[in-house]
Design an enzyme around this catalytic site. Structure first.
Site, PDB file in Angstrom:
ATOM      1  N   CYS A  91       0.834  -1.204   0.000  1.00  0.00           N
ATOM      2  CA  CYS A  91       0.000   0.000   0.000  1.00  0.00           C
ATOM      3  C   CYS A  91       0.875   1.263   0.000  1.00  0.00           C
ATOM      4  O   CYS A  91       1.429   1.629  -1.031  1.00  0.00           O
ATOM      5  CB  CYS A  91      -0.979  -0.026   1.165  1.00  0.00           C
ATOM      6  SG  CYS A  91      -2.331   1.168   0.994  1.00  0.00           S
ATOM      7  N   HIS A 177      -3.592  -5.240   0.197  1.00  0.00           N
ATOM      8  CA  HIS A 177      -3.119  -5.686   1.506  1.00  0.00           C
ATOM      9  C   HIS A 177      -3.241  -7.201   1.637  1.00  0.00           C
ATOM     10  O   HIS A 177      -4.219  -7.711   2.204  1.00  0.00           O
ATOM     11  CB  HIS A 177      -3.944  -5.027   2.609  1.00  0.00           C
ATOM     12  CG  HIS A 177      -3.691  -3.574   2.782  1.00  0.00           C
ATOM     13  ND1 HIS A 177      -2.738  -3.075   3.641  1.00  0.00           N
ATOM     14  CD2 HIS A 177      -4.279  -2.492   2.205  1.00  0.00           C
ATOM     15  CE1 HIS A 177      -2.740  -1.757   3.590  1.00  0.00           C
ATOM     16  NE2 HIS A 177      -3.667  -1.374   2.725  1.00  0.00           N
ATOM     17  N   GLU A 179      -1.779  -8.905   3.715  1.00  0.00           N
ATOM     18  CA  GLU A 179      -1.618  -9.220   5.144  1.00  0.00           C
ATOM     19  C   GLU A 179      -2.896  -9.017   5.946  1.00  0.00           C
ATOM     20  O   GLU A 179      -2.975  -9.437   7.113  1.00  0.00           O
ATOM     21  CB  GLU A 179      -0.501  -8.346   5.740  1.00  0.00           C
ATOM     22  CG  GLU A 179      -0.898  -6.963   6.205  1.00  0.00           C
ATOM     23  CD  GLU A 179      -1.191  -5.950   5.105  1.00  0.00           C
ATOM     24  OE1 GLU A 179      -1.416  -4.777   5.431  1.00  0.00           O
ATOM     25  OE2 GLU A 179      -1.215  -6.341   3.918  1.00  0.00           O
TER      26      GLU A 179
END
Length: 245
Positions: A91, A177, A179
């Site tokens: 990001c 993202h 994660e």
């Protein structure tokens, strides 16, 4: 007699990963830091890690504040002094690395939030074999700025400047993202939705429900991180390695 090919294979040593948390003055930062062994204000020593992750942030990647310029310098130092070191940008990290290497960042017409389908390029299909058949990755998104095009010496692995890989096979960046799970993605939902989209749960229940459903959609984050771990163990292409002598 046991020959080498028949001997049990040992598991590779665990990877040493440094995650650089770049959020500034965020009320969520203590909760995020609690998930890591954090050294506030310190950059990781590259020689001690197999992978350096430049994570997201809540500031404009186009700004030139002192701490942002220090991050730029850290990226340049890693590339110059540790040319084979693996780096991942997520990001804000994706945008910042792109800026360091000459790309432009602009405001989006419509911000992205929640799980989004990303169309891979041919190079992206090769890089993410689990998605080769469909040519699509689904990742959590949370951003209102985007990179206009891949910087020099980076190849787009997805359309829309969503994923870049440098030609030395050492820097991999994601606008999305991988994660984040749904619980993490909801942390800033109440804060960002009104100022990004002009509504909240009270003002527009249906729009809020659609956004909630999008955040809760199944995604490929785990598969992407599995591929990242494989990639960290892959050799660089040696394009920037120091010359002998």
């Amino acid at each position: 007699m046991l020959y080498p090919s028949s001997l049990p294979k040992e598991d590779p040593p665990p990877l040493r990963i440094a995650v650089c948390l770049n959020s500034y003055n965020s009320r969520f930062l203590p909760a995020v830091q609690a998930s890591y062994s954090a050294n506030k204000g310190d950059f990781p020593e590259p020689v001690l890690f197999d992978l350096i992750v430049l994570a997201g942030a809540n500031v404009d990647a186009r700004a030139s504040w002192d701490f942002i310029l220090k991050i730029h310098n850290f990226i340049r130092t890693v590339v110059a002094q540790y040319p084979d070191k693996k780096v991942v940008g997520i990001c804000w990290g994706h945008q910042t690395i792109s800026r360091v290497f000459g790309a432009d960042i602009v405001n989006m017409d419509v911000p992205e939030m929640g799980v989004t389908s990303i169309n891979l390029t041919e190079e992206g299909r090769k890089f993410f074999p689990h998605a080769a058949a469909t040519g699509v990755l689904r990742l959590q998104q949370h951003h209102r700025r985007e990179v206009t095009a891949a910087p020099a010496k980076f190849a787009p692995l997805a359309q829309g400047s969503q994923i870049f890989l440098n030609d030395n096979n050492t820097i991999l960046t994601f606008q999305g993202h991988p994660e984040k799970d749904a619980q993490t993605a909801r942390l800033r939902l109440q804060h960002d939705t009104p100022r990004w989209f002009g509504f909240d749960a009270a003002a527009d229940e249906k729009a809020w429900a659609r956004l909630e459903a999008r955040i809760g959609t199944a995604h490929d984050g785990d598969a992407v991180w599995g591929r990242v771990v494989q990639w960290v163990r892959e050799p660089s292409r040696g394009l920037y390695a120091p010359r002998a002598g």
